[in-house]
Motif scaffolding. Structure first.
Motif, mmCIF file in Angstrom:
data_model
loop_
_atom_site.group_PDB
_atom_site.id
_atom_site.type_symbol
_atom_site.label_atom_id
_atom_site.label_comp_id
_atom_site.label_asym_id
_atom_site.label_seq_id
_atom_site.Cartn_x
_atom_site.Cartn_y
_atom_site.Cartn_z
ATOM 1 N N ASP A 1 -24.758 94.872 40.293
ATOM 2 C CA ASP A 1 -24.163 93.473 39.676
ATOM 3 C C ASP A 1 -23.878 93.705 37.949
ATOM 4 O OD1 ASP A 1 -24.401 92.281 42.052
ATOM 5 O OD2 ASP A 1 -26.256 91.297 41.726
ATOM 6 N N GLN A 2 -24.921 94.444 37.382
ATOM 7 C CA GLN A 2 -24.710 94.709 36.001
ATOM 8 C C GLN A 2 -23.316 95.344 35.867
ATOM 9 O OE1 GLN A 2 -26.026 92.943 33.657
ATOM 10 N NE2 GLN A 2 -28.296 92.452 34.505
ATOM 11 N N ILE A 3 -23.101 96.297 36.564
ATOM 12 C CA ILE A 3 -21.794 97.233 36.341
ATOM 13 C C ILE A 3 -20.688 96.309 36.792
ATOM 14 C CG2 ILE A 3 -20.685 99.111 37.280
ATOM 15 C CD1 ILE A 3 -23.515 100.507 37.818
ATOM 16 N N ARG A 4 -20.828 95.665 37.782
ATOM 17 C CA ARG A 4 -19.670 94.979 38.019
ATOM 18 C C ARG A 4 -19.263 93.826 37.053
ATOM 19 N NH1 ARG A 4 -21.611 92.568 41.827
ATOM 20 N NH2 ARG A 4 -21.250 94.281 43.327
ATOM 21 N N ALA A 5 -20.319 93.076 36.648
ATOM 22 C CA ALA A 5 -20.242 92.245 35.404
ATOM 23 C C ALA A 5 -19.674 92.483 34.182
ATOM 24 C CB ALA A 5 -21.478 91.389 35.254
ATOM 25 N N ALA A 6 -20.190 93.820 33.769
ATOM 26 C CA ALA A 6 -19.733 94.574 32.680
ATOM 27 C C ALA A 6 -18.219 94.846 32.625
ATOM 28 C CB ALA A 6 -20.575 95.793 32.192
ATOM 29 N N ARG A 7 -18.035 95.352 33.939
ATOM 30 C CA ARG A 7 -16.304 95.749 34.249
ATOM 31 C C ARG A 7 -15.354 94.599 34.015
ATOM 32 N NH1 ARG A 7 -13.264 95.046 38.363
ATOM 33 N NH2 ARG A 7 -15.189 94.518 39.846
ATOM 34 N N ILE A 8 -15.926 93.475 34.713
ATOM 35 C CA ILE A 8 -15.200 92.273 34.669
ATOM 36 C C ILE A 8 -14.907 91.923 33.367
ATOM 37 C CG2 ILE A 8 -15.105 89.820 35.430
ATOM 38 C CD1 ILE A 8 -16.459 90.884 38.166
ATOM 39 N N ARG A 9 -15.857 91.662 32.430
ATOM 40 C CA ARG A 9 -15.843 91.298 31.199
ATOM 41 C C ARG A 9 -15.013 92.113 30.135
ATOM 42 N NH1 ARG A 9 -21.442 90.569 31.711
ATOM 43 N NH2 ARG A 9 -21.663 92.502 30.875
ATOM 44 N N ALA A 10 -14.818 93.514 30.494
ATOM 45 C CA ALA A 10 -14.030 94.485 29.893
ATOM 46 C C ALA A 10 -12.487 94.352 30.715
ATOM 47 C CB ALA A 10 -14.374 95.835 29.933
ATOM 48 N N ARG A 11 -12.384 93.730 31.560
ATOM 49 C CA ARG A 11 -11.172 93.351 32.001
ATOM 50 C C ARG A 11 -10.578 94.528 32.679
ATOM 51 N NH1 ARG A 11 -8.044 88.570 28.649
ATOM 52 N NH2 ARG A 11 -10.078 87.229 28.409
ATOM 53 N N TYR A 12 -11.349 95.425 33.401
ATOM 54 C CA TYR A 12 -10.788 96.603 34.185
ATOM 55 C C TYR A 12 -10.834 96.278 35.645
ATOM 56 C CZ TYR A 12 -11.282 99.433 29.842
ATOM 57 O OH TYR A 12 -10.954 100.085 28.794
ATOM 58 N N THR A 13 -9.875 96.531 36.331
ATOM 59 C CA THR A 13 -10.079 96.649 37.648
ATOM 60 C C THR A 13 -11.009 98.013 38.220
ATOM 61 O OG1 THR A 13 -8.416 98.180 38.016
ATOM 62 C CG2 THR A 13 -7.752 96.110 38.034
ATOM 63 N N GLN A 14 -11.636 97.873 39.476
ATOM 64 C CA GLN A 14 -12.316 98.918 39.955
ATOM 65 C C GLN A 14 -11.669 100.141 39.691
ATOM 66 O OE1 GLN A 14 -13.860 98.281 43.870
ATOM 67 N NE2 GLN A 14 -15.777 97.344 42.916
ATOM 68 N N GLU A 15 -10.363 100.146 40.163
ATOM 69 C CA GLU A 15 -9.642 101.406 39.979
ATOM 70 C C GLU A 15 -9.406 101.912 38.488
ATOM 71 O OE1 GLU A 15 -5.332 103.330 41.568
ATOM 72 O OE2 GLU A 15 -5.591 101.013 41.515
ATOM 73 N N ALA A 16 -9.180 101.216 37.528
ATOM 74 C CA ALA A 16 -9.120 101.515 36.233
ATOM 75 C C ALA A 16 -10.441 102.083 35.824
ATOM 76 C CB ALA A 16 -8.873 100.435 35.358
ATOM 77 N N ALA A 17 -11.665 101.446 36.204
ATOM 78 C CA ALA A 17 -12.847 101.991 35.593
ATOM 79 C C ALA A 17 -13.138 103.294 36.379
ATOM 80 C CB ALA A 17 -13.787 100.891 35.995
ATOM 81 N N ALA A 18 -12.927 103.345 37.507
ATOM 82 C CA ALA A 18 -13.161 104.874 38.478
ATOM 83 C C ALA A 18 -12.440 106.029 37.689
ATOM 84 C CB ALA A 18 -12.751 104.547 39.735
ATOM 85 N N ILE A 19 -10.990 105.588 37.353
ATOM 86 C CA ILE A 19 -10.275 106.443 36.723
ATOM 87 C C ILE A 19 -10.928 107.099 35.489
ATOM 88 C CG2 ILE A 19 -8.033 107.046 35.651
ATOM 89 C CD1 ILE A 19 -6.698 105.491 38.169
ATOM 90 N N ARG A 20 -11.024 106.202 34.437
ATOM 91 C CA ARG A 20 -11.671 106.104 33.243
ATOM 92 C C ARG A 20 -12.807 107.056 33.323
ATOM 93 N NH1 ARG A 20 -9.806 103.353 28.705
ATOM 94 N NH2 ARG A 20 -11.945 103.384 28.017
ATOM 95 N N ALA A 21 -13.700 106.776 34.492
ATOM 96 C CA ALA A 21 -15.155 107.266 34.411
ATOM 97 C C ALA A 21 -15.007 108.638 35.274
ATOM 98 C CB ALA A 21 -15.931 106.454 35.299
ATOM 99 N N GLY A 22 -13.563 108.984 35.620
ATOM 100 C CA GLY A 22 -13.621 110.360 36.324
ATOM 101 C C GLY A 22 -14.093 110.425 37.648
ATOM 102 N N LEU A 23 -14.067 109.181 38.435
ATOM 103 C CA LEU A 23 -14.589 108.950 39.745
ATOM 104 C C LEU A 23 -13.656 108.736 40.612
ATOM 105 C CD1 LEU A 23 -17.671 106.952 38.839
ATOM 106 C CD2 LEU A 23 -17.807 109.239 39.372
ATOM 107 N N SER A 24 -13.673 108.884 41.847
ATOM 108 C CA SER A 24 -12.854 108.408 43.014
ATOM 109 C C SER A 24 -13.207 107.041 43.234
ATOM 110 C CB SER A 24 -13.077 108.964 44.322
ATOM 111 O OG SER A 24 -14.399 108.493 44.931
ATOM 112 N N LEU A 25 -12.033 106.070 43.613
ATOM 113 C CA LEU A 25 -12.285 104.818 43.782
ATOM 114 C C LEU A 25 -13.498 104.617 44.745
ATOM 115 C CD1 LEU A 25 -11.594 101.870 43.165
ATOM 116 C CD2 LEU A 25 -9.429 102.020 44.887
ATOM 117 N N ASP A 26 -13.539 105.061 45.794
ATOM 118 C CA ASP A 26 -14.408 105.120 46.758
ATOM 119 C C ASP A 26 -15.859 105.231 46.283
ATOM 120 O OD1 ASP A 26 -15.306 104.744 49.663
ATOM 121 O OD2 ASP A 26 -15.843 106.767 49.587
ATOM 122 N N SER A 27 -15.966 106.277 45.481
ATOM 123 C CA SER A 27 -17.288 106.301 44.846
ATOM 124 C C SER A 27 -17.629 105.290 44.021
ATOM 125 C CB SER A 27 -17.462 107.796 44.281
ATOM 126 O OG SER A 27 -17.263 108.943 44.965
#
Length: 77
Positions: A15-41
């Motif tokens: 929940d903390q990760i999700r909230a931080a991502r939303i506050r940063a205005r990133y989609t899951q896909e954008a956050a995954a790419i920036r972190a070097g992870l697959s979207l599924d992971s």
């Protein structure tokens, strides 16, 4: 299967990760790419279905521009 208290804490961290991502205005896909992870992971981590290594949490925190401690802080802090 982890004990209930561990599962509950993992969901809080998710929940903390999700909230931080939303506050940063990133989609899951954008956050995954920036972190070097697959979207599924990334999605499994954010849903609390996966127990990421500390290195992965650091990559996610860096990707969305927050401190790692923000993910693991207790709700009453």
């Amino acid at each position: 299967m982890p004990p209930d208290r561990v599962r509950a804490r993992r969901l809080q961290i998710a929940d903390q990760i999700r909230a931080a991502r939303i506050r940063a205005r990133y989609t899951q896909e954008a956050a995954a790419i920036r972190a070097g992870l697959s979207l599924d992971s990334y999605n499994r981590i954010e849903q609390g279905h996966s127990a990421p290594r500390v290195d992965t949490l650091i990559r996610i925190a860096d990707a969305i521009g927050v401190r790692l401690s923000q993910f693991v802080r207790e709700d009453d802090e």
